[in-house]
Enzyme design. Structure first.
Site, PDB file in Angstrom:
ATOM      1  N   THR A 156       0.863  -1.193   0.000  1.00 43.44           N
ATOM      2  CA  THR A 156       0.000   0.000   0.000  1.00 43.44           C
ATOM      3  C   THR A 156       0.895   1.237   0.000  1.00 43.44           C
ATOM      4  OG1 THR A 156      -0.256  -0.223   2.408  1.00 43.44           O
ATOM      5  CG2 THR A 156      -2.034  -1.074   1.038  1.00 43.44           C
ATOM      6  N   LYS A 182       4.140  -6.828   4.061  1.00 46.77           N
ATOM      7  CA  LYS A 182       3.845  -5.445   3.713  1.00 46.77           C
ATOM      8  C   LYS A 182       3.553  -4.686   4.985  1.00 46.77           C
ATOM      9  CE  LYS A 182       0.493  -3.391   3.302  1.00 46.77           C
ATOM     10  NZ  LYS A 182      -0.156  -2.358   4.210  1.00 46.77           N
ATOM     11  N   THR A 193      -0.942  -1.083   8.633  1.00 46.60           N
ATOM     12  CA  THR A 193      -1.520  -2.404   8.435  1.00 46.60           C
ATOM     13  C   THR A 193      -0.379  -3.331   8.072  1.00 46.60           C
ATOM     14  OG1 THR A 193      -3.538  -1.413   7.719  1.00 46.60           O
ATOM     15  CG2 THR A 193      -3.217  -3.653   7.052  1.00 46.60           C
ATOM     16  N   GLU A 279       6.545   4.873   7.258  1.00 50.07           N
ATOM     17  CA  GLU A 279       6.090   6.068   6.544  1.00 50.07           C
ATOM     18  C   GLU A 279       6.889   7.300   6.971  1.00 50.07           C
ATOM     19  OE1 GLU A 279       1.489   4.683   5.740  1.00 50.07           O
ATOM     20  OE2 GLU A 279       1.945   5.869   7.516  1.00 50.07           O
ATOM     21  N   ASN A 382      -0.001  10.585   6.258  1.00 43.38           N
ATOM     22  CA  ASN A 382      -1.233  10.160   6.933  1.00 43.38           C
ATOM     23  C   ASN A 382      -2.306  11.231   6.932  1.00 43.38           C
ATOM     24  OD1 ASN A 382      -0.961   7.332   8.247  1.00 43.38           O
ATOM     25  ND2 ASN A 382       1.046   8.283   8.458  1.00 43.38           N
TER      26      ASN A 382
END
Length: 386
Positions: A156, A182, A193, A279, A382
């Site tokens: 993702t 992932k 996730t 991230e 985010n």
């Protein structure tokens, strides 16, 4: 641990072990057009174990998979990215179950032999028709070299593909373990996730495979955090095709120890890759806590440090602010820990890899947790994600 000379890192990911095929493609679930549907298929029934999120809110595919995995064997694992199929009510459950039926029909197996999971945006209906339409091509493209395609299809916000495979010798037989994962945000598994898929051709009983996965998960996926946020979709599975020809592992012993150590290596490697790809991450942090009463306490303390926004932003700013580490430990209210008996040490904070060590006087237990810094880009990514 297995010496490096006894374990060989190879290519292939989840299709490196004997008996596994995989594929990944774009079904149009993602607006970007990037790959978003993947499948792993075993030649025959594979002994299977899994761990799932401890969140009380579980996505529809996990509800289905937790039911199917109870019998301890599977033929296939289907994954879609771009949509979490969570908070989708009865239609979500219907689509998750229906997805297993679609794959089962094309493979001529029972739907209960198929696991299904999803990752992506929460709260939006799964574009089920796109899975129906893509299924024939997905199955037609299955290949013993398809591990990389599968690994890309499950991504993702990940920036990098995360896969690994290793070979070890158990007795006179070569045993292979492969895996991919992932995850880069919403990572605090506690089983992020986060999804992880491991395959092996080892001959091993269901109970011993369950034991190995549980132990390896604690040392790896349960020992990482990016932002302290547990996902509704966390899931890690391991499938064993039994084709390596080794004497079947049915109890603790040398063979189990060799298998377990290789599995742990694979899981820790994937877990670290998730953290490195966090991230907006610019730093990789290792939190070592030593001298705790027990391992659970050590891990709790390490997680408190790793999840501290102040510690993580200090790392981003290359600022070795030990007071923030002390505050994170103190927030747990452990009465026997105070400023006079706790020692905090840092490796250089201007490096990309940082180690924070906390030495306690309580006992001999230790734990290690891996995390990353918290940067401007994490907020941007985010803030825009929906």
């Amino acid at each position: 641990m297995i010496w490096q000379s006894q374990m060989k890192i190879i290519k292939g990911g989840v299709t490196a072990p004997k008996g596994f095929l995989a594929n990944g493609l774009s079904a149009g679930i993602k607006r970007s057009g990037k790959p978003d549907l993947g499948v792993i298929v075993s030649d025959g029934p594979a002994v299977t174990a899994g761990v799932f999120t401890k969140s009380s809110i579980k996505a529809a595919p996990l509800v289905v998979s937790m039911k199917h995995i109870k019998k301890g064997r599977t033929h296939a694992v289907l994954v879609n990215s771009g949509n979490a199929n969570c908070y989708t009510g009865q239609s979500g459950l219907k689509h998750a179950q229906g997805s297993t039926e679609i794959i089962a029909k094309h493979l001529r197996i029972s739907p209960s032999d198929v696991l299904v999971t999803s990752t992506g945006i929460i709260g939006k209906p799964l574009p089920y028709n796109k899975i129906i339409n893509a299924a024939p091509m997905l199955i037609k493209g299955l290949s013993p070299n398809g591990g990389g395609k599968f690994a890309r299809a499950i991504m993702t916000t990940d920036l990098k593909v995360k896969e690994i495979a290793v070979e070890i010798m158990i007795g006179a037989k070569k045993v292979t373990i492969g895996g991919c994962a992932k995850g880069s945000g919403m990572i605090e598994p506690n089983m992020a996730t986060m999804l992880g898929f491991v395959t092996t051709d080892a001959a091993i009983s269901h109970q011993m495979l369950k034991n190995a996965l549980k132990q390896a998960t604690e040392k790896s996926f349960n020992s990482i955090t990016v932002d302290g946020c547990m996902s509704t979709n966390d899931m890690v599975t391991v499938q064993a095709s039994q084709l390596a020809g080794n004497k079947k592992i049915v109890s603790e012993g040398t063979d189990f120890k060799k298998f377990y150590q290789a599995l742990e290596f694979v899981c820790i490697n994937l877990a670290k890759k998730i953290v490195i790809d966090g991230e907006g991450a610019t730093k990789f942090l290792t939190i070592d806590v030593k001298g705790a009463t027990n391992e659970a306490q050590a891990r709790k303390i390490a997680k408190s440090i790793a999840n501290s926004a102040l510690v993580k932003t200090a790392a981003f700013g290359s600022n070795p602010n030990w007071g923030r580490v002390g505050a994170a430990v103190g927030s747990l209210g452990i009465k026997k820990i105070n400023e006079n008996n706790m020692k905090i040490t840092f490796s250089p904070f201007n490096k990309k890899e940082i180690t924070i060590t906390v030495q306690l006087p309580l006992g001999r237990a230790s734990a290690t947790v891996y995390t990353c810094d918290l940067s401007y880009d994490y907020v941007r990514i985010n803030g825009e994600y929906n």
